[in-house]
Design a protein around this motif. Structure first.
Motif, PDB file in Angstrom:
ATOM      1  N   GLY A 107       0.822  -1.202   0.000  1.00 56.92           N
ATOM      2  CA  GLY A 107       0.000   0.000   0.000  1.00 56.92           C
ATOM      3  C   GLY A 107       0.852   1.246   0.000  1.00 56.92           C
ATOM      4  N   GLY A 108       0.226   2.336   0.368  1.00 59.12           N
ATOM      5  CA  GLY A 108       0.894   3.624   0.418  1.00 59.12           C
ATOM      6  C   GLY A 108       1.258   4.008   1.832  1.00 59.12           C
ATOM      7  N   LEU A 109       1.538   5.275   2.031  1.00 56.36           N
ATOM      8  CA  LEU A 109       2.002   5.768   3.323  1.00 56.36           C
ATOM      9  C   LEU A 109       1.029   5.464   4.443  1.00 56.36           C
ATOM     10  N   ASP A 110      -0.270   5.697   4.249  1.00 51.65           N
ATOM     11  CA  ASP A 110      -1.241   5.469   5.322  1.00 51.65           C
ATOM     12  C   ASP A 110      -1.226   4.032   5.813  1.00 51.65           C
ATOM     13  N   ILE A 111      -1.170   3.085   4.886  1.00 50.21           N
ATOM     14  CA  ILE A 111      -1.170   1.668   5.274  1.00 50.21           C
ATOM     15  C   ILE A 111       0.137   1.299   5.961  1.00 50.21           C
ATOM     16  N   LEU A 115       0.458  -0.153   9.711  1.00 52.15           N
ATOM     17  CA  LEU A 115       1.175  -1.393  10.027  1.00 52.15           C
ATOM     18  C   LEU A 115       2.252  -1.149  11.075  1.00 52.15           C
ATOM     19  N   GLU A 116       2.957  -0.030  10.973  1.00 53.44           N
ATOM     20  CA  GLU A 116       4.003   0.304  11.939  1.00 53.44           C
ATOM     21  C   GLU A 116       3.388   0.553  13.319  1.00 53.44           C
ATOM     22  N   GLU A 117       2.292   1.303  13.372  1.00 56.64           N
ATOM     23  CA  GLU A 117       1.633   1.599  14.648  1.00 56.64           C
ATOM     24  C   GLU A 117       1.119   0.332  15.332  1.00 56.64           C
ATOM     25  N   MET A 118       0.707  -0.666  14.523  1.00 57.65           N
ATOM     26  CA  MET A 118       0.208  -1.927  15.078  1.00 57.65           C
ATOM     27  C   MET A 118       1.346  -2.909  15.344  1.00 57.65           C
ATOM     28  N   SER A 123       6.965  -7.756  10.233  1.00 55.84           N
ATOM     29  CA  SER A 123       6.476  -9.096   9.881  1.00 55.84           C
ATOM     30  C   SER A 123       5.787  -9.099   8.510  1.00 55.84           C
ATOM     31  N   GLU A 124       5.090  -8.016   8.167  1.00 56.27           N
ATOM     32  CA  GLU A 124       4.427  -7.929   6.872  1.00 56.27           C
ATOM     33  C   GLU A 124       5.439  -7.897   5.731  1.00 56.27           C
ATOM     34  N   LEU A 125       6.563  -7.242   5.971  1.00 59.69           N
ATOM     35  CA  LEU A 125       7.593  -7.136   4.944  1.00 59.69           C
ATOM     36  C   LEU A 125       8.604  -8.282   5.018  1.00 59.69           C
TER      37      LEU A 125
END
Length: 126
Positions: A107-111, A115-118, A123-125
């Motif tokens: 995704g873009g910056l918002d996603i 993901l970083e905040e959660m 793990s996603e990357l």
């Protein structure tokens, strides 16, 4: 064989006839995009480059990725308008930056921020 000066080459490029004039095979844009997306395990399509982002959103996503220590490749979408426009259609994502992992759009910056905040970005990357 002389093709022409800068003005002729520019016109051939703009009309999509340059490759044929030079006797080069046509490159399928989707194939080129797949190749770019898979150049690195994690690929960021941005305005500018990580050392010199050319928009605030690109700068923010670079900072997030750098803070997590994730290794990533990048592509400056301002350097190739075919890639810039084609990737929007290919990914069905209208804005930049765009982050890919293992060939899949994250995704873009918002996603990425979400993901970083959660605590799930690394793990996603993975």
């Amino acid at each position: 064989r002389l093709v022409g000066g800068v003005d002729i080459v520019r016109e051939l490029h703009e009309t999509g006839k340059l490759r044929a004039e030079l006797g080069l095979a046509e490159v399928n844009l989707d194939d080129q995009l797949r190749e770019l997306i898979n150049r690195e395990k994690v690929m960021l399509f941005m305005k500018g480059n990580p050392q010199a982002p050319r928009c605030g959103f690109s700068s923010k996503i670079v900072n997030l990725l750098n803070e997590t220590g994730i290794k990533y490749g990048s592509f400056d979408i301002l350097s190739d308008d075919d890639v810039r426009q084609g990737l929007k259609k290919f990914s069905n994502w209208p804005t930049y930056p765009q982050l890919y992992s293992k060939g899949e759009l994250i995704g873009g910056l918002d996603i990425v921020k979400e993901l970083e905040e959660m605590g799930e970005l690394k793990s996603e990357l993975g």
